[in-house]
Design a protein around this motif. Structure first.
Motif, PDB file in Angstrom:
ATOM      1  N   ALA A  80       0.826  -1.208   0.000  1.00 29.23           N
ATOM      2  CA  ALA A  80       0.000   0.000   0.000  1.00 29.23           C
ATOM      3  C   ALA A  80       0.859   1.256   0.000  1.00 29.23           C
ATOM      4  O   ALA A  80       0.559   2.235  -0.691  1.00 29.23           O
ATOM      5  CB  ALA A  80      -0.935  -0.014   1.210  1.00 29.23           C
ATOM      6  N   GLU A  81       1.929   1.198   0.762  1.00 30.81           N
ATOM      7  CA  GLU A  81       2.808   2.366   0.807  1.00 30.81           C
ATOM      8  C   GLU A  81       3.498   2.587  -0.527  1.00 30.81           C
ATOM      9  O   GLU A  81       3.630   3.722  -0.996  1.00 30.81           O
ATOM     10  CB  GLU A  81       3.841   2.167   1.910  1.00 30.81           C
ATOM     11  CG  GLU A  81       4.745   3.379   2.114  1.00 30.81           C
ATOM     12  CD  GLU A  81       5.727   3.177   3.258  1.00 30.81           C
ATOM     13  OE1 GLU A  81       6.576   4.059   3.452  1.00 30.81           O
ATOM     14  OE2 GLU A  81       5.626   2.133   3.943  1.00 30.81           O
ATOM     15  N   ALA A  84       1.017   4.084  -2.942  1.00 27.39           N
ATOM     16  CA  ALA A  84       0.820   5.499  -2.653  1.00 27.39           C
ATOM     17  C   ALA A  84       1.987   6.333  -3.161  1.00 27.39           C
ATOM     18  O   ALA A  84       1.791   7.439  -3.689  1.00 27.39           O
ATOM     19  CB  ALA A  84       0.630   5.699  -1.153  1.00 27.39           C
ATOM     20  N   LYS A  87       1.634   6.651  -6.947  1.00 29.80           N
ATOM     21  CA  LYS A  87       0.603   7.631  -7.300  1.00 29.80           C
ATOM     22  C   LYS A  87       1.094   9.055  -7.094  1.00 29.80           C
ATOM     23  O   LYS A  87       0.814   9.944  -7.916  1.00 29.80           O
ATOM     24  CB  LYS A  87      -0.653   7.375  -6.475  1.00 29.80           C
ATOM     25  CG  LYS A  87      -1.402   6.109  -6.849  1.00 29.80           C
ATOM     26  CD  LYS A  87      -2.670   5.962  -6.025  1.00 29.80           C
ATOM     27  CE  LYS A  87      -3.442   4.705  -6.400  1.00 29.80           C
ATOM     28  NZ  LYS A  87      -4.669   4.545  -5.589  1.00 29.80           N
ATOM     29  N   ALA A  88       1.799   9.262  -6.006  1.00 28.14           N
ATOM     30  CA  ALA A  88       2.316  10.601  -5.746  1.00 28.14           C
ATOM     31  C   ALA A  88       3.328  11.011  -6.813  1.00 28.14           C
ATOM     32  O   ALA A  88       3.338  12.160  -7.285  1.00 28.14           O
ATOM     33  CB  ALA A  88       2.944  10.654  -4.353  1.00 28.14           C
TER      34      ALA A  88
END
Length: 480
Positions: A80-81, A84, A87-88
């Protein structure tokens, strides 16, 4: 720090540290394993719990116990990290691309992205990623791309092509972006590029593709029609350098014809003759779309019907579609156009009779689809009524043509075998009409038998038999 247990054993108390994840885990595991805590809920080892022999196992609780017993894994948190982070990073990259478009960077040694490079990046990222299309539009990529369409700089045609294809990819599958592109004023700039006289074939194809994409939105159809795009699309359809551009132009014209408000603009651009010329194209898709656009034109307004009727050989061309086309969709659309023409114009009805539409329509009522049969039957009813009026006018009798049919029925009931006495009392005009009707019916029956591929025992053996079958037929008994 300790706390006293609320459910202590008799005469004592238990201590455990609070805010400890391991302690909570062990306590929850103990409760689930022992079947829940009651009023004397302590350690399950210190009491004997009654268990009913009829109690069934609970799979969900067992699964939860397995999950609690398992060691906590950090793989899910890591994935998940990582997602993220990706995506960033993607968002920051899109921000950089839009920033280069808005700032008009010229590239060079400082590492800044030029506008052309930024437009190419927008085209690449928006090609297959619906989320990127939405994000780029929200970041403000559309206005600078539209501004690139009419700014001549050192990059010239390269910058214009990059902006056109970037806008094309942004509009695909996104109605909000289609509306934003039109609201930003891209239509007039695109048409100015296409009508400039110096645009290459690649730029013309890019403009046509953009108009096709934008015309798919219902709210854009009237705007595009009023912008003057119809003449350009008609020329692109007739004189396209590639098949792709021709197909795109025809599909864009079909989209515009759906809006009735665009009918005057399309007719003024000469769309009706262009579509009739495309009917009968070796490519079935071209014929089908051309007929669909013709249906929209004749249904939109009387001017559309008259424009199609004025095209040379329009009716024979449509009748030919009924004869040779094996595509049900083409037959249905051609029958619809003929039905509208026959309903409103005596000249078109006469042209249908002259082109031999009756036999094709009779055949369509037998072997066509349900919709084609319904439309063909309606045309035959119109032609039959028109034929009845002609017979009445020629004989000078105001009565309907049902009287000869009734007389023929009575003659059959009386056992009359020879039709010469009936002919003796007929005028020359009626006798000629009767002879034409018999010949037409014989020809139609031969054609139907041949097309239906009936067995030989079902086919009429000779023309004499056909004549015997049709000896008492009149114009009223035929469905035309």
């Amino acid at each position: 720090m300790v706390v006293r247990c609320a459910h202590a054993d008799a005469g004592g108390f238990r201590l455990w540290p609070i805010f400890s994840a391991a302690a909570v885990r062990r306590k929850l595991l103990e409760v689930l394993t022992c079947g829940g805590g009651g009023a004397g809920g302590g350690s399950c080892r210190g009491r004997t719990a009654y268990q009913s022999p009829q109690r069934m196992p609970r799979p969900r609780s067992d699964r939860l116990v397995e999950l609690l017993q398992a060691e906590p894994s950090e793989c899910g948190d890591d994935d998940a990290e990582a997602a993220a982070v990706r995506k960033a990073e993607a968002l920051e990259e899109l921000k950089g691309v839009v920033g280069a478009l808005q700032a008009g960077g010229g590239g060079g040694a400082d590492g800044c992205m030029s506008r052309v490079e930024a437009a190419v990046a927008v085209r690449r990222k928006a090609k297959d990623d619906a989320g990127a299309r939405e994000t780029l539009a929200m970041l403000g990529a559309i206005p600078p791309l539209v501004a690139m369409l009419d700014e001549a700089d050192a990059d010239g045609e390269e910058a214009t092509a990059a902006a056109l294809y970037a806008l094309l990819n942004l509009g695909i599958g996104n109605d909000a972006n289609k509306g934003a592109i039109v609201q930003a004023g891209a239509l007039h700039k695109m048409l100015r590029i296409a009508d400039g006289g110096e645009a290459s074939g690649a730029l013309t194809e890019a403009v046509v593709a953009n108009l096709l994409c934008l015309s798919a939105l219902d709210a854009n159809k009237p705007v595009i029609g009023a912008s003057g795009a119809a003449p350009f699309l008609v020329r692109a359809f007739q004189d396209a350098s590639t098949e792709q551009a021709r197909h795109d132009a025809l599909r864009a014209l079909l989209n515009l014809s759906i809006a009735a408000a665009n009918a005057p603009h399309l007719l003024a651009a000469g769309l009706a003759p262009a579509l009739m010329a495309a009917v009968g194209d070796p490519d079935t898709a071209v014929t089908d779309r051309a007929l669909a656009a013709l249906c929209n034109l004749v249904a939109a307004c009387p001017e559309g019907r008259r424009a199609v009727s004025r095209v040379p050989d329009a009716v024979p061309t449509l009748v030919d579609v009924l004869n040779w086309s094996d595509e049900p969709g083409c037959q249905e659309k051609a029958a619809y156009v003929l039905m509208v023409l026959a309903h409103r114009s005596y000249g078109d009805r006469a042209a249908m009779a002259e082109a031999g539409a009756t036999s094709a329509l009779l055949e369509l009522t037998l072997v066509g689809t349900a919709l084609a049969q319904k439309r063909a039957s309606r045309i035959l009813e119109i032609l039959r009524a028109d034929k009845g009026k002609q017979v009445a006018d020629a004989s000078g009798v105001v009565a309907t043509v049902s009287a000869p049919q009734e007389r023929g029925c009575r003659e059959l009931e009386d056992g009359a075998e020879d039709d010469e006495p009936a002919d003796a009392g007929m005028s020359v005009e009626k006798r000629a009409v009767r002879q034409l009707v018999q010949q037409s019916l014989q020809s139609n029956m031969r054609r139907i038998v041949r097309r239906a591929r009936l067995p030989q025992d079902l086919a009429p053996p000779s023309s004499a038999s056909l004549k015997a079958l049709t000896a008492s037929s009149t114009s009223k008994s035929l469905p035309f």
